[in-house]
Design a protein around this motif. Structure first.
Motif: not given
Length: 425
Positions: A166-186
């Motif tokens: 599992a990792t957390i990427p800098y750029y999420p799939k939904n770019l509206l979440y950039t610099r805000k949300k944390q996306q879990i790549d699993l």
């Protein structure tokens, strides 16, 4: 209607209420019980997770404000992935006795109010665990019927058969979440044992820090390749980044540490008044060291924390205008991560701020403020504390496999990750 029939109906009705009041969660049902801790015996900051078939042990401790000792007993209840009681009989998941006694206790010394401290280490020679999965530790007096239960605690028994990446990427799939949300790549790597119906029989849950209100459950793979399961949802598996936890240190009442405005001591005990908190939603992210919402029960070095640790009413204030159709709660391990009546803040229209208080034992505490709209059960951290991708959060990933015979959920994978250590640019 004859009187005895009315009495019988009332008894049956009240029995149903009692049976529904005990839930498979972290909860205290006796007002005299305080500071319940359940953790790996190695460190009170480690979660209650043990590996099946090893010598791992958990430490349970709690204080009782009663004036006399009780013979507290305990038992374990196996649950499915969603914390519903399993259909298993206790003989199927426990070895030895099905109940044990908590006999290690000591009276407090020079503490106001006085209390009795209890300890238990398990599994032990009395009660041993045979199967992996979710468990509820139930502590009671006399017999384990609901009306005798004083508190419950969740714990996990894992047989590590699945490898979790599992990792957390800098750029999420939904770019509206950039610099805000944390996306879990699993991604999961499973042995041949789990090739049968993986999309139906494998369930994944992800928890942020110690929170239960925003847990992601029932996650299913989006693609299956040999022994590899990928979880590539269109918007990803996303959590609010939130902000660093607020904290205060009251390991000693001899001095006022940072964030403590005043300490009042009298014949009734201690009252700790914190400095008023300010909203951080519109402020830039600031690195503040924390322990991700946990609590460290610890007194001064010249005190034995277990029996000499003092209690204090801690006063919280939040300078914020009233939020309509929503409530604000204090949240963290200091209140068992519960959005309950004790943790709900009250709005003071004269002072234009929210106020609240909690009874806590000496130690170091983390907390945050969440907003819960009317009719909702999940707290929103972003309104008060903001939303930042940089925030240091712990994530706990649980992988369950539905066994057919006997039918129960095995916990076949457990992985802890950290948003600082497991992020990718």
């Amino acid at each position: 209607m004859p009187r005895y029939i009315i009495v019988l109906i009332l008894l049956l009705f009240s029995s149903n209420i009692i049976s529904q009041s005990i839930k498979n969660e972290d909860a205290v049902y006796d007002k005299n019980i305080q500071t319940v801790q359940l953790h790996h015996i190695s460190n009170q900051l480690n979660p209650p997770v043990i590996r099946l078939g090893t010598n791992d042990r958990l430490m349970l401790s709690f204080d009782d404000f009663s004036e006399e000792t009780f013979l507290f007993k305990y038992t374990l209840v196996h649950c499915d992935a969603n914390w519903n009681t399993s259909d298993l009989e206790q003989m199927e998941y426990l070895d030895g006795f099905y109940e044990g006694d908590i006999i290690d206790y000591a009276f407090s010394f020079n503490a106001i109010p006085a209390y009795i401290h209890y300890d238990l280490v398990f599994p032990n020679d009395e009660v041993r665990i045979r199967l992996s999965g979710n468990y509820i530790l139930k502590v009671f007096v006399d017999t384990p019927e609901d009306e005798n239960v004083v508190f419950t605690r969740r714990l996990f028994v894992v047989e590590q058969l699945v490898r979790v990446e599992a990792t957390i990427p800098y750029y999420p799939k939904n770019l509206l979440y950039t610099r805000k949300k944390q996306q879990i790549d699993l991604r999961l790597f499973t042995p041949d044992l789990f090739n049968a119906e993986p999309e139906e029989r494998i369930n994944v849950s992800i928890r942020q820090n110690g929170r239960w209100d925003n847990i992601k459950t029932g996650l299913k793979p989006t693609s299956i390749m040999m022994n590899q399961l990928d979880y590539n949802y269109p918007d990803g598996i996303v959590f609010d980044g939130g902000n660093q936890f607020r904290n205060f240190d009251m390991k000693s009442f001899w001095y006022q540490s940072m964030y403590i405005r005043r300490i009042i001591s009298d014949e009734n005990g201690y009252n700790v008044i914190l400095y008023p908190d300010q909203p951080k939603a519109r402020k830039p992210y600031e690195v503040i060291e924390d322990i991700n919402g946990k609590k460290l029960i610890k007194a001064r070095q010249d005190q034995r924390t277990s029996i000499e640790g003092e209690y204090a009413w801690v006063d919280f204030t939040l300078k914020h205008s009233e939020i309509r159709d929503a409530d604000i709660y204090i949240l963290g391990a200091l209140n068992d991560w519960k959005l309950d009546k004790k943790s709900k803040m009250r709005y003071d229209p004269k002072k234009h701020m929210y106020v609240g208080d909690l009874l806590l034992k000496q130690g170091y505490y983390n907390y945050l403020y969440v907003v819960v709209p009317k009719g909702k059960t999940e707290g929103d951290i972003t309104i008060i504390d903001g939303d930042h991708w940089e925030t240091d959060n712990d994530y706990y990933i649980y992988v369950y496999y539905r066994e057919k015979v006997p039918e129960y959920d095995r916990l076949v994978g457990y992985h802890k990750m950290n948003s600082f250590q497991d992020r990718t640019e």
